[in-house]
Design an enzyme around this catalytic site. Structure first.
Site, short mmCIF file in Angstrom:
data_model
loop_
_atom_site.label_atom_id
_atom_site.label_comp_id
_atom_site.label_asym_id
_atom_site.label_seq_id
_atom_site.Cartn_x
_atom_site.Cartn_y
_atom_site.Cartn_z
N ARG A 161 -9.07 -7.88 5.33
CA ARG A 161 -8.01 -6.97 4.89
C ARG A 161 -8.03 -5.68 5.71
NH1 ARG A 161 -9.45 -6.32 -1.03
NH2 ARG A 161 -7.76 -4.83 -1.10
N LYS A 203 -6.23 4.88 -2.93
CA LYS A 203 -4.78 5.06 -3.11
C LYS A 203 -4.39 5.04 -4.59
CE LYS A 203 -3.46 1.59 -0.38
NZ LYS A 203 -4.66 1.11 0.34
P1 AMP Z 1 -3.80 -3.88 -2.71
O1 AMP Z 1 -3.99 -3.91 -4.19
O2 AMP Z 1 -2.81 -2.85 -2.27
O3 AMP Z 1 -5.10 -3.82 -1.94
O4 AMP Z 1 -3.12 -5.30 -2.32
C1 AMP Z 1 -3.77 -6.52 -2.60
C2 AMP Z 1 -3.13 -7.64 -1.81
O5 AMP Z 1 -1.74 -7.78 -2.18
C3 AMP Z 1 -3.11 -7.44 -0.30
O6 AMP Z 1 -4.33 -7.82 0.31
C4 AMP Z 1 -1.94 -8.35 0.10
O7 AMP Z 1 -2.32 -9.71 0.05
C5 AMP Z 1 -0.95 -8.09 -1.04
N1 AMP Z 1 -0.05 -6.94 -0.76
C6 AMP Z 1 -0.01 -5.75 -1.42
N2 AMP Z 1 0.93 -4.94 -0.90
C7 AMP Z 1 1.51 -5.63 0.10
C8 AMP Z 1 2.54 -5.32 1.04
N3 AMP Z 1 3.14 -4.12 1.05
N4 AMP Z 1 2.87 -6.28 1.94
C9 AMP Z 1 2.27 -7.49 1.95
N5 AMP Z 1 1.27 -7.84 1.12
C10 AMP Z 1 0.89 -6.93 0.19
#
Ligand code: AMP
Length: 220
Positions: free
Chosen positions: A168, A15
């Site tokens: 996750r 992404k």
């Molecule tokens: P990412 O970098 O998108 O993989 O996000 C890393 C972590 O941030 C996730 O595993 C969640 O703990 C938190 N996180 C990111 N985006 C969201 C969201 N839209 N809602 C809830 N938690 C989020």
């Protein structure tokens, strides 16, 4: 002209890479909620400490906290001509909140097999100082473990361990279906097969989005 996009997809599907290429080509900001949350954590604010307890365990941060952070960011002047959301919305309440306050034009669903995702995540490196991301095979830094942009020492994200990846991924599968259905019903969903080199595929996605340009480029 204004374009509001969101990219959905499992952790590690690419992404960030897709978003940054689309952001550059469409000249709109790329907003990653993961990045916004990690910044909050690294600033050691009260909110950061609360958020860290979820992020470090691979759990979703509560909707109310994320919605407030996103809404604040989307009100900034650089979002006036559109934006690309990466990692948000991840739950139905987030999608409903967004549709009510900042309705999207298109929602891209990036799809890849679990094997591809694990391979990607296991080689991922992150700069704790400027947020730049690397991959040991596909996007290695010029000097081992050193950020090309700011010279800081690269690290692995604490939530990139195999157990946390699995959690996750399971959390993603459990929460994404209602979000996908929500956007499908609104006629905004664009499914896209994301197996292969994200740097190249991002341009195919751009072409696909441009072919429905009259729908996504909305005069506002
Ligand atoms: P990412 O970098 O998108 O993989 O996000 C890393 C972590 O941030 C996730 O595993 C969640 O703990 C938190 N996180 C990111 N985006 C969201 C969201 N839209 N809602 C809830 N938690 C989020």
């Amino acid at each position: 002209m204004s374009i509001r996009l969101a990219l959905l997809g499992p952790p590690g599907v690419g992404k960030g890479t897709y978003s940054s290429i689309l952001s550059k080509e469409l000249r709109i900001p790329h907003l990653s909620t993961g990045e916004l949350l990690r910044r909050e954590i690294s600033m050691k604010t009260e909110l950061g400490r609360e958020v860290e307890s979820y992020v470090s365990r691979g759990l979703l941060v509560p909707d109310k906290i994320v919605n407030d952070i996103v809404a604040k960011r989307l009100c900034a002047s650089d979002c006036a001509n559109g934006f690309i959301l990466d990692g948000y919305p991840r739950t139905l309440p987030q999608a409903v909140f967004l549709e009510e306050h900042f309705p999207l034009d298109k929602v891209v669903l990036l799809q890849a097999s679990l094997e591809t995702i694990i391979e990607r995540i296991c080689g991922r490196l992150y700069c704790p100082n400027c947020g730049e991301t690397y991959h040991v095979s596909w996007k290695p830094p010029k000097r081992d473990n050193i950020c090309d942009k700011c010279g800081a020492k690269l690290t692995r994200r604490t939530d990139d361990s195999p157990e946390v990846i699995k959690r996750r991924y399971e959390e993603y599968l459990a929460t994404v279906s209602p979000v996908v259905d929500f956007y499908k019903k609104l006629g905004k969903l664009v499914p896209f097969r994301a197996e292969g080199d994200s740097q190249i595929l991002a341009y195919s996605l751009l072409r696909e989005l441009s072919s429905s340009r009259t729908e996504i480029l909305v005069e506002k």
